[in-house]
Design a protein around this motif. Structure first.
Motif, PDB file in Angstrom:
ATOM      1  N   GLY A  90      34.641  70.633  52.561  1.00  0.00           N
ATOM      2  CA  GLY A  90      35.203  69.293  52.585  1.00  0.00           C
ATOM      3  C   GLY A  90      34.213  68.233  52.166  1.00  0.00           C
ATOM      4  O   GLY A  90      33.133  68.503  51.655  1.00  0.00           O
ATOM      5  N   SER A  91      34.588  66.984  52.386  1.00  0.00           N
ATOM      6  CA  SER A  91      33.742  65.864  52.001  1.00  0.00           C
ATOM      7  C   SER A  91      32.699  65.605  53.063  1.00  0.00           C
ATOM      8  O   SER A  91      32.863  65.936  54.226  1.00  0.00           O
ATOM      9  CB  SER A  91      34.582  64.604  51.802  1.00  0.00           C
ATOM     10  N   ARG A  92      31.609  65.006  52.643  1.00  0.00           N
ATOM     11  CA  ARG A  92      30.562  64.603  53.559  1.00  0.00           C
ATOM     12  C   ARG A  92      30.572  63.095  53.709  1.00  0.00           C
ATOM     13  O   ARG A  92      31.091  62.366  52.880  1.00  0.00           O
ATOM     14  CB  ARG A  92      29.194  65.033  53.038  1.00  0.00           C
ATOM     15  N   VAL A  93      29.952  62.647  54.766  1.00  0.00           N
ATOM     16  CA  VAL A  93      29.770  61.213  54.933  1.00  0.00           C
ATOM     17  C   VAL A  93      28.421  60.865  54.338  1.00  0.00           C
ATOM     18  O   VAL A  93      27.418  61.464  54.673  1.00  0.00           O
ATOM     19  CB  VAL A  93      29.805  60.824  56.421  1.00  0.00           C
ATOM     20  N   ASP A  98      30.118  64.771  46.281  1.00  0.00           N
ATOM     21  CA  ASP A  98      30.325  65.784  45.257  1.00  0.00           C
ATOM     22  C   ASP A  98      29.124  65.892  44.326  1.00  0.00           C
ATOM     23  O   ASP A  98      28.751  66.979  43.910  1.00  0.00           O
ATOM     24  CB  ASP A  98      31.589  65.466  44.454  1.00  0.00           C
ATOM     25  N   THR A  99      28.524  64.764  43.974  1.00  0.00           N
ATOM     26  CA  THR A  99      27.343  64.782  43.117  1.00  0.00           C
ATOM     27  C   THR A  99      26.189  65.496  43.801  1.00  0.00           C
ATOM     28  O   THR A  99      25.454  66.264  43.179  1.00  0.00           O
ATOM     29  CB  THR A  99      26.933  63.341  42.752  1.00  0.00           C
ATOM     30  N   GLU A 129      39.391  71.262  45.447  1.00  0.00           N
ATOM     31  CA  GLU A 129      39.026  69.921  44.997  1.00  0.00           C
ATOM     32  C   GLU A 129      37.639  69.909  44.367  1.00  0.00           C
ATOM     33  O   GLU A 129      37.411  69.270  43.331  1.00  0.00           O
ATOM     34  CB  GLU A 129      39.079  68.941  46.172  1.00  0.00           C
ATOM     35  N   LEU A 130      36.712  70.640  44.966  1.00  0.00           N
ATOM     36  CA  LEU A 130      35.371  70.712  44.401  1.00  0.00           C
ATOM     37  C   LEU A 130      35.382  71.475  43.082  1.00  0.00           C
ATOM     38  O   LEU A 130      34.668  71.116  42.136  1.00  0.00           O
ATOM     39  CB  LEU A 130      34.415  71.368  45.397  1.00  0.00           C
ATOM     40  N   ARG A 131      36.207  72.505  42.978  1.00  0.00           N
ATOM     41  CA  ARG A 131      36.302  73.251  41.717  1.00  0.00           C
ATOM     42  C   ARG A 131      36.826  72.350  40.604  1.00  0.00           C
ATOM     43  O   ARG A 131      36.347  72.410  39.469  1.00  0.00           O
ATOM     44  CB  ARG A 131      37.212  74.472  41.884  1.00  0.00           C
ATOM     45  N   ARG A 132      37.807  71.515  40.920  1.00  0.00           N
ATOM     46  CA  ARG A 132      38.332  70.594  39.899  1.00  0.00           C
ATOM     47  C   ARG A 132      37.263  69.600  39.472  1.00  0.00           C
ATOM     48  O   ARG A 132      37.136  69.269  38.286  1.00  0.00           O
ATOM     49  CB  ARG A 132      39.570  69.867  40.436  1.00  0.00           C
ATOM     50  N   TYR A 133      36.508  69.115  40.439  1.00  0.00           N
ATOM     51  CA  TYR A 133      35.426  68.171  40.133  1.00  0.00           C
ATOM     52  C   TYR A 133      34.398  68.810  39.197  1.00  0.00           C
ATOM     53  O   TYR A 133      34.016  68.227  38.179  1.00  0.00           O
ATOM     54  CB  TYR A 133      34.765  67.723  41.431  1.00  0.00           C
TER      55      TYR A 133
END
Length: 314
Positions: A90-93, A98-99, A129-133
């Motif tokens: 998932g996302s981080r704070v 993603d970068t 989502e990360l794969r798409r990015y």
């Protein structure tokens, strides 16, 4: 006990790992899976392949990594396999998640390439989502089909956004690094596991740290007319300048909000981070509308926290 680790059917090992993870998810344990789960699944798969527990070690230091540790190492009588594992959840704070993850993934390839071994593996369990990015990015291009080659060249790594370069770190890397995708298999409904076999550096390769490309000598590309601001010095115009600088440097048309914030800080902008974020994600975004929002339609939101300059006519 297996003396020659090169005789292992590594593709079968990684498929075994994926099947173990899928079974955990089917049993309702999805929310409890971590990178440590991936590592233990790898240990069990290697045991089934004939590797004894005494041949395995975790968190192994290697002098070439200057204090860095490898996730898993298997040792034979005259062979050594080094393995780096990734499961970003998932996302981080914080800064441009993603970068940052992209930089950490690339760093794993560089680490195993630098480490003395006969077999080198990077295994990543990735959410959609990360794969798409990753698939949208270039220089270096992420490849995820069996047989695909990933090539990490120095110039491309040096042109990455600062967040990614910082995640890669300051070691003297042996570049270019080449890797081949050996396994790409689903893990349940949405996850997928990718296993890459990394080649040893070519003979005569001289390691060296990444350096920052001086963007001041680059010839700037003109902004699309729709993105130009007639009010120099406004938050909007400085944001557009920052986006232009970032896309020119990275070669990617997309930027993360935190990248824009960092770029404006670097250039000495007087605007607060909250102002930059609100302006970019609300007032300048074509997908955000409202009676109290002045919409300039400068950018399109393409993913979570990721934006792209609009082109004329869109």
């Amino acid at each position: 006990m297996i003396d020659d680790l090169g005789t292992i059917d590594w593709a079968a090992v990684w498929i075994d790992v994926a099947e173990q993870l899928a079974a955990h998810r089917s049993a309702g344990l999805k929310h409890l899976l971590t990178e440590d789960t991936v590592r233990m699944s790898t240990v069990l798969a290697l045991q089934r392949a004939g590797v004894e527990p005494g041949q395995l070690a975790i968190e192994v230091s290697d002098p070439v990594l200057r204090g860095g540790k490898l996730d898993l190492v298997a040792t034979g009588s005259a062979t050594r396999a080094v393995i780096e594992l990734k499961y970003p959840r998932g996302s981080r704070v914080g800064a441009s998640p993603d970068t940052m993850i992209r930089g950490e993934l690339l760093r794993d390839f560089l680490r195993v390439a630098l480490t003395p071994a006969t077999d080198r593996w990077v295994v990543a369990v990735l959410e959609p989502e990360l794969r798409r990015y990753l698939a949208r990015l270039s220089a270096p291009q992420w490849k995820s089909e069996v047989g695909d080659q990933i090539i990490l060249a120095r110039e491309e790594l040096e042109s990455l956004p600062k967040t990614a370069r910082d995640a890669i770190g300051p070691l003297a890397w042996a570049l270019p690094v080449q890797a081949r995708c050996v396994v790409a298999t689903p893990v349940g409904v949405d996850l997928a596991l990718f296993a890459y076999q990394v080649q040893a550096p070519a003979d005569g390769t001289v390691p060296g740290p990444l350096t920052t490309i001086d963007t001041a000598i680059r010839t700037p590309r003109p902004l699309p007319d729709v993105a130009r601001s007639p009010r120099n010095g406004t938050a909007r115009s400085e944001i557009l300048d920052a986006i232009h600088a970032l896309t020119s440097r990275s070669g990617s048309p997309e930027v993360a909000v935190q990248q824009v914030v960092d770029e404006m800080r670097r250039s000495g902008s007087r605007y607060a981070e909250s102002t930059v974020r609100t302006m970019l994600t609300s007032h300048m975004c074509a997908q955000v509308q409202g009676s109290n929002i002045g919409s300039y339609d400068d950018v399109d939101r393409v993913d979570r926290g990721t934006y792209r300059l609009r082109q004329p006519g869109t």
